[in-house]
Design an enzyme around this catalytic site. Structure first.
Site, PDB file in Angstrom:
ATOM      1  N   ARG A  52       0.830  -1.205   0.000  1.00 12.37           N
ATOM      2  CA  ARG A  52       0.000   0.000   0.000  1.00 12.37           C
ATOM      3  C   ARG A  52       0.867   1.258   0.000  1.00 12.37           C
ATOM      4  O   ARG A  52       0.549   2.246  -0.667  1.00 12.37           O
ATOM      5  CB  ARG A  52      -0.963  -0.009   1.195  1.00 12.37           C
ATOM      6  N   LYS A 151      -2.642   6.895   1.163  1.00 11.84           N
ATOM      7  CA  LYS A 151      -2.531   7.214   2.589  1.00 11.84           C
ATOM      8  C   LYS A 151      -1.503   8.335   2.690  1.00 11.84           C
ATOM      9  O   LYS A 151      -0.310   8.101   2.909  1.00 11.84           O
ATOM     10  CB  LYS A 151      -2.127   5.962   3.379  1.00 11.84           C
ATOM     11  N   GLU A 184     -16.147   6.052   5.387  1.00 11.38           N
ATOM     12  CA  GLU A 184     -15.366   5.365   6.421  1.00 11.38           C
ATOM     13  C   GLU A 184     -15.461   6.189   7.701  1.00 11.38           C
ATOM     14  O   GLU A 184     -16.200   7.172   7.753  1.00 11.38           O
ATOM     15  CB  GLU A 184     -13.904   5.211   5.978  1.00 11.38           C
TER      16      GLU A 184
HETATM   17  N1  PXG Z   1      -9.299   4.728   7.021  1.00 14.87           N
HETATM   18  C1  PXG Z   1      -8.376   5.658   7.316  1.00 14.87           C
HETATM   19  C2  PXG Z   1      -8.596   7.051   6.895  1.00 14.87           C
HETATM   20  C3  PXG Z   1      -7.223   5.284   8.016  1.00 14.87           C
HETATM   21  O1  PXG Z   1      -6.301   6.198   8.316  1.00 14.87           O
HETATM   22  C4  PXG Z   1      -8.057   3.007   8.091  1.00 14.87           C
HETATM   23  C5  PXG Z   1      -9.162   3.436   7.391  1.00 14.87           C
HETATM   24  C6  PXG Z   1      -7.923   1.561   8.435  1.00 14.87           C
HETATM   25  O2  PXG Z   1      -6.909   0.949   7.643  1.00 14.87           O
HETATM   26  P1  PXG Z   1      -6.002  -0.224   8.199  1.00 14.87           P
HETATM   27  O3  PXG Z   1      -5.137  -0.578   7.036  1.00 14.87           O
HETATM   28  O4  PXG Z   1      -5.253   0.328   9.367  1.00 14.87           O
HETATM   29  O5  PXG Z   1      -6.920  -1.309   8.576  1.00 14.87           O
HETATM   30  C7  PXG Z   1      -7.053   3.933   8.399  1.00 14.87           C
HETATM   31  C8  PXG Z   1      -5.829   3.539   9.155  1.00 14.87           C
HETATM   32  C9  PXG Z   1      -4.331   5.976  14.594  1.00 14.87           C
HETATM   33  C10 PXG Z   1      -4.142   5.082  13.436  1.00 14.87           C
HETATM   34  O6  PXG Z   1      -3.340   6.241  15.301  1.00 14.87           O
HETATM   35  C11 PXG Z   1      -4.992   5.140  12.357  1.00 14.87           C
HETATM   36  C12 PXG Z   1      -4.804   4.282  11.267  1.00 14.87           C
HETATM   37  C13 PXG Z   1      -3.770   3.406  11.276  1.00 14.87           C
HETATM   38  C14 PXG Z   1      -2.932   3.347  12.353  1.00 14.87           C
HETATM   39  C15 PXG Z   1      -3.106   4.201  13.461  1.00 14.87           C
HETATM   40  O7  PXG Z   1      -5.461   6.440  14.803  1.00 14.87           O
HETATM   41  N2  PXG Z   1      -5.663   4.403  10.251  1.00 14.87           N
END
Ligand code: PXG
Length: 288
Positions: A52, A151, A184
């Site tokens: 990713r 991201k 989301e």
């Molecule tokens: N949507 C967004 C906008 C994100 O930033 C996810 C979905 C979930 O994706 P993953 O691949 O993690 O299942 C994310 C990921 C935090 C934190 O500190 C946030 C994420 C990842 C790690 C830490 O809040 N967001």
């Protein structure tokens, strides 16, 4: 304890891990990143996160100046140097130092930063009782403006929604896209359960293609559930039997109230609890 931080091509002491004020990551939020968990000394789904990251970088015309294998090795070295058994990795690639002005091609070398640290988790009680959240009025970035699959280091869209949540004294907010469909949450993907069927918005709805989301879809199918990727409205959330969020930090967490409306019977439902348990077992290497 002071951390060892990966910066460029080596580990440095925390106090020496510095980035120039001319880095376009700071000046414009120009860069990409990943957040990755470590469970029992194993870096969780590292390949998927690296995939990713390179896709995000390609999406913004940024060439990561390191091979995939070298970057994977660097992540492992950073985890080991900090003796992280269970924790969190932040992997950041900035555009690098350039002149003032938007032009990214003035930047010579992207900065590579890897931080491995402990993670701030939601309290266990929140998983047991479930989370109350709100609908944000801040619309998720239009996919034709900033593709949500990227991201990127510019999280202001999500931060504005997060502020709405915090103003209402809840930890998360649902973000809707420009058409009013669920995209989301600010840092998590969204699922619902209704009449035994599992639903989640398709990628086109404007959410990040979460790695936890992928795993939960796989678990759901393995558990014999039909999983439907379909656009969801706010109303769909309100009338669901269960709503839960998935993400690297939150894992799987049940939602029991949205905008003051009670979801299901006001407690995390059986499907949510089952998926959380299965996810835990998978993450800790107890189940494939
Ligand atoms: N949507 C967004 C906008 C994100 O930033 C996810 C979905 C979930 O994706 P993953 O691949 O993690 O299942 C994310 C990921 C935090 C934190 O500190 C946030 C994420 C990842 C790690 C830490 O809040 N967001």
């Amino acid at each position: 304890m002071a951390l060892k931080i990966w910066l460029g091509n080596k580990l440095v002491d925390e106090q020496d891990a510095k980035i120039s004020v001319f880095d376009h990551g700071l000046l414009y939020g120009d860069g990409v990143f990943e957040g990755i968990r470590v469970y029992n000394k194993r870096v969780f789904e590292l390949e998927a996160h690296i995939d990713r990251l390179y896709d995000s970088a390609k999406g913004i015309r940024l060439d990561i100046p390191m091979s995939r294998q070298h970057l994977i090795d660097a992540v492992h070295k950073t985890v080991e140097a900090n003796n992280i058994g269970n924790g969190y990795i932040r992997l950041i690639i900035t555009r690098g130092v350039g002149s003032l002005g938007l032009n990214p091609f003035t930047c010579e070398t992207p900065a590579i930063v890897i931080i491995a640290d402990n993670i701030q988790l939601y309290p266990e009680e929140l998983y047991e009782k479930g989370m109350k959240i709100i609908s944000a009025t801040t619309v998720r970035n239009h996919p034709l403006a900033i593709p949500p699959q990227i991201k990127s280091m510019n999280y202001l869209n999500n931060i504005l929604a997060k502020i709405e949540a915090l103003d209402y004294e809840v930890p998360e907010a649902i973000m809707y896209n420009h058409e009013g469909f669920v995209a989301e949450a600010t840092g998590d993907n969204v699922f619902t359960v209704r009449k035994g069927v599992v639903y989640t918005p398709p990628a086109e709805a404007g959410g990040l293609e979460g790695i936890t989301r992928e795993i939960v879809i796989r678990i759901a199918k393995k558990e014999g559930f039909e999983v439907v990727e379909k656009n969801l409205t706010r109303f769909d959330l309100y009338i669901s039997d269960e709503v839960f969020l998935t993400g690297t930090a939150a894992e799987v967490i049940g939602i029991v109230e949205i905008d003051g409306r009670v979801i299901g019977d006001g407690r995390p439902g059986p499907v949510t609890r089952r998926f959380r348990e299965k996810f835990f077992r998978y993450a800790h290497g107890k189940e494939k």
